[in-house]
Scaffold this motif. Structure first.
Motif, PDB file in Angstrom:
ATOM      1  N   TYR A   1      30.147 -19.648  39.080  1.00 16.34           N
ATOM      2  CA  TYR A   1      29.158 -19.232  38.077  1.00 16.34           C
ATOM      3  C   TYR A   1      28.249 -18.127  38.617  1.00 16.34           C
ATOM      4  O   TYR A   1      27.910 -17.191  37.893  1.00 16.34           O
ATOM      5  N   LEU A   2      27.872 -18.254  39.890  1.00 17.18           N
ATOM      6  CA  LEU A   2      26.945 -17.254  40.444  1.00 17.18           C
ATOM      7  C   LEU A   2      27.644 -15.906  40.640  1.00 17.18           C
ATOM      8  O   LEU A   2      26.988 -14.863  40.683  1.00 17.18           O
ATOM      9  N   SER A   3      28.971 -15.905  40.757  1.00 20.43           N
ATOM     10  CA  SER A   3      29.717 -14.636  40.835  1.00 20.43           C
ATOM     11  C   SER A   3      29.992 -14.071  39.446  1.00 20.43           C
ATOM     12  O   SER A   3      29.845 -12.870  39.210  1.00 20.43           O
ATOM     13  N   GLN A   4      30.383 -14.936  38.525  1.00 20.37           N
ATOM     14  CA  GLN A   4      30.728 -14.475  37.172  1.00 20.37           C
ATOM     15  C   GLN A   4      29.536 -13.880  36.431  1.00 20.37           C
ATOM     16  O   GLN A   4      29.703 -13.030  35.557  1.00 20.37           O
ATOM     17  N   ARG A   5      28.325 -14.318  36.770  1.00 19.66           N
ATOM     18  CA  ARG A   5      27.167 -13.966  35.927  1.00 19.66           C
ATOM     19  C   ARG A   5      26.914 -12.465  35.880  1.00 19.66           C
ATOM     20  O   ARG A   5      26.348 -11.947  34.913  1.00 19.66           O
TER      21      ARG A   5
ATOM     22  N   LYS B   1      23.573 -14.708  30.906  1.00 19.95           N
ATOM     23  CA  LYS B   1      23.072 -14.412  32.256  1.00 19.95           C
ATOM     24  C   LYS B   1      22.217 -15.578  32.758  1.00 19.95           C
ATOM     25  O   LYS B   1      22.322 -16.004  33.912  1.00 19.95           O
ATOM     26  N   GLY B   2      21.350 -16.068  31.869  1.00 23.22           N
ATOM     27  CA  GLY B   2      20.474 -17.190  32.236  1.00 23.22           C
ATOM     28  C   GLY B   2      21.269 -18.466  32.481  1.00 23.22           C
ATOM     29  O   GLY B   2      21.045 -19.173  33.459  1.00 23.22           O
ATOM     30  N   LEU B   3      22.209 -18.737  31.578  1.00 23.62           N
ATOM     31  CA  LEU B   3      22.974 -19.990  31.661  1.00 23.62           C
ATOM     32  C   LEU B   3      23.773 -20.053  32.955  1.00 23.62           C
ATOM     33  O   LEU B   3      23.774 -21.075  33.649  1.00 23.62           O
ATOM     34  N   LEU B   4      24.460 -18.970  33.316  1.00 27.36           N
ATOM     35  CA  LEU B   4      25.280 -19.007  34.536  1.00 27.36           C
ATOM     36  C   LEU B   4      24.419 -19.043  35.795  1.00 27.36           C
ATOM     37  O   LEU B   4      24.766 -19.711  36.765  1.00 27.36           O
ATOM     38  N   THR B   5      23.283 -18.339  35.751  1.00 27.38           N
ATOM     39  CA  THR B   5      22.359 -18.407  36.892  1.00 27.38           C
ATOM     40  C   THR B   5      21.860 -19.839  37.081  1.00 27.38           C
ATOM     41  O   THR B   5      21.853 -20.373  38.198  1.00 27.38           O
ATOM     42  N   ASP B   6      21.466 -20.468  35.967  1.00 26.02           N
ATOM     43  CA  ASP B   6      20.855 -21.798  36.072  1.00 26.02           C
ATOM     44  C   ASP B   6      21.879 -22.870  36.424  1.00 26.02           C
ATOM     45  O   ASP B   6      21.616 -23.723  37.282  1.00 26.02           O
ATOM     46  N   ILE B   7      23.045 -22.848  35.779  1.00 28.83           N
ATOM     47  CA  ILE B   7      24.050 -23.878  36.114  1.00 28.83           C
ATOM     48  C   ILE B   7      24.555 -23.643  37.540  1.00 28.83           C
ATOM     49  O   ILE B   7      24.711 -24.589  38.313  1.00 28.83           O
ATOM     50  N   GLY B   8      24.776 -22.382  37.931  1.00 25.15           N
ATOM     51  CA  GLY B   8      25.194 -22.082  39.317  1.00 25.15           C
ATOM     52  C   GLY B   8      24.187 -22.595  40.335  1.00 25.15           C
ATOM     53  O   GLY B   8      24.555 -23.120  41.389  1.00 25.15           O
ATOM     54  N   THR B   9      22.906 -22.466  39.994  1.00 24.58           N
ATOM     55  CA  THR B   9      21.841 -22.960  40.873  1.00 24.58           C
ATOM     56  C   THR B   9      21.869 -24.484  40.959  1.00 24.58           C
ATOM     57  O   THR B   9      21.758 -25.063  42.045  1.00 24.58           O
ATOM     58  N   GLU B  10      22.028 -25.130  39.788  1.00 27.81           N
ATOM     59  CA  GLU B  10      22.088 -26.601  39.804  1.00 27.81           C
ATOM     60  C   GLU B  10      23.275 -27.083  40.643  1.00 27.81           C
ATOM     61  O   GLU B  10      23.169 -28.092  41.358  1.00 27.81           O
TER      62      GLU B  10
ATOM     63  N   ALA C   1      38.345 -19.572  48.219  1.00 26.83           N
ATOM     64  CA  ALA C   1      37.881 -18.919  46.984  1.00 26.83           C
ATOM     65  C   ALA C   1      38.985 -18.838  45.945  1.00 26.83           C
ATOM     66  O   ALA C   1      38.730 -18.520  44.784  1.00 26.83           O
ATOM     67  N   ALA C   2      40.234 -19.138  46.349  1.00 23.52           N
ATOM     68  CA  ALA C   2      41.335 -19.163  45.371  1.00 23.52           C
ATOM     69  C   ALA C   2      41.161 -20.289  44.345  1.00 23.52           C
ATOM     70  O   ALA C   2      41.848 -20.313  43.331  1.00 23.52           O
ATOM     71  N   TYR C   3      40.228 -21.213  44.589  1.00 22.36           N
ATOM     72  CA  TYR C   3      39.940 -22.266  43.601  1.00 22.36           C
ATOM     73  C   TYR C   3      39.224 -21.713  42.373  1.00 22.36           C
ATOM     74  O   TYR C   3      39.058 -22.423  41.390  1.00 22.36           O
ATOM     75  N   LEU C   4      38.715 -20.497  42.439  1.00 18.74           N
ATOM     76  CA  LEU C   4      37.901 -19.990  41.322  1.00 18.74           C
ATOM     77  C   LEU C   4      38.293 -18.560  40.986  1.00 18.74           C
ATOM     78  O   LEU C   4      38.946 -17.876  41.777  1.00 18.74           O
ATOM     79  N   GLN C   5      37.844 -18.146  39.806  1.00 15.37           N
ATOM     80  CA  GLN C   5      38.087 -16.777  39.376  1.00 15.37           C
ATOM     81  C   GLN C   5      36.795 -16.199  38.806  1.00 15.37           C
ATOM     82  O   GLN C   5      35.937 -16.927  38.295  1.00 15.37           O
ATOM     83  N   SER C   6      36.663 -14.886  38.945  1.00 15.34           N
ATOM     84  CA  SER C   6      35.594 -14.140  38.306  1.00 15.34           C
ATOM     85  C   SER C   6      36.301 -12.952  37.670  1.00 15.34           C
ATOM     86  O   SER C   6      36.666 -12.008  38.353  1.00 15.34           O
TER      87      SER C   6
END
Lengths: 203, 83
Positions: free
Chosen positions: A42-46, A55-64, A116-121
């Protein structure tokens, strides 16, 4: 930037160490559907998100999710304290112990190191939000599987909290996707990269 | 309120604020949720002062430096005594 807050998101107090449970729960630290992958995803995709809400949602969920990474690390730490060599050998924890002792290391329960292959941006808000909804469900299933395998009420209480958060995040990502499609051409939501091929009406 | 109960109460209020914050990301104009958030924030200000008096500073800063910041427990430590 981030600033550390010196508390967990939810209290953790595990009275009885259990290295087998540590080995199982370890997967939510650095496994395929774990909290490290979630926060990095989430913090990369945002950066490519086209609207303020996203922008807010991905920042906040990535932070949580970083807070959840800390919680899972805390569970593993508390489950592996004061172990005898006999307990380590009997529980199947020896294959972890030989490389990491009681240190918390990002790997899956089977010992596969985090990748990092577990995720995609992907740079495409619809592709990324759809991945995120799937990711929340996969994490929820992993917590359900942990609940099938773990009896200790001190551990289950925390796992249930983390499981609930996956459900809340799935709901929020679903709302985020809907807010985005509300701003796109209703005749064809899914054929373009929002923000690249079609301008998004940023209010 | 004993120390561990204070901790649980503090974390509960902090979490309520966080969850409302997340809700407002996708419902930015929900005035009812904003009012509820304001109520929690009033409670938070009070309990934060009480919490920090017991546990030391929560975030790095002027207060949160040196011995006060380093003081145990850290979040992953187990504290004796239940709530």
């Amino acid at each position: 930037m981030w600033e550390y807050q010196k508390t967990l998101q939810y209290p953790i107090r595990i009275q009885n160490p259990n290295p087998l449970y540590a080995k199982i729960i370890q997967s939510q630290y650095g496994g395929p559907d774990g909290e490290l992958g979630a926060s990095l995803r989430y913090l990369s995709q945002r950066f490519a998100m086209p609207t303020p809400e996203l922008k807010g949602l991905l920042t906040d969920i990535g932070t949580e999710e970083l807070g959840h990474l800390e919680m899972v690390g805390t569970i593993v730490h508390q489950l592996t304290r004061n172990l005898s060599a006999e307990e380590i050998k009997r529980s199947g924890f020896e294959s972890y112990f030989v490389d990491h002792t009681n240190g918390v290391y990002p790997a899956s329960s089977a010992g596969v190191p985090f990748t990092a292959a577990y995720l995609q941006s992907k740079g495409d808000a619809i592709a990324d939000l759809t991945e995120n909804m799937a990711a929340e469900q996969k994490a929820r299933v992993t917590y359900d599987n942990i609940l099938r395998l773990v009896d200790d009420p001190d551990v289950r209480d925390v796992i249930k909290f983390l499981r609930e958060r996956e459900i809340v995040h799935f709901q929020r990502f679903g709302e985020g996707l809907r807010l985005l499609t509300d701003q796109l051409n209703a005749k064809n939501f899914y054929a373009f990269t929002p923000g690249v091929d079609q301008p998004v009406d940023v209010h | 309120m004993n120390k561990n109960c204070l901790k649980v109460r503090f974390m509960a209020i902090r979490f309520s604020i966080w969850d409302l914050h997340l809700y407002l990301d996708t419902h930015p104009d929900d005035t009812q949720a904003k009012r509820l958030l304001e109520q929690y924030e009033e409670q938070y200000a009070l309990i934060k002062a009480e919490y920090e008096a017991q546990y030391g500073p929560l975030t790095p800063g002027i207060e949160g430096a040196g011995a006060a910041w380093l003081k145990d427990p850290w979040p992953w430590d187990i504290e004796r005594g239940a709530c």
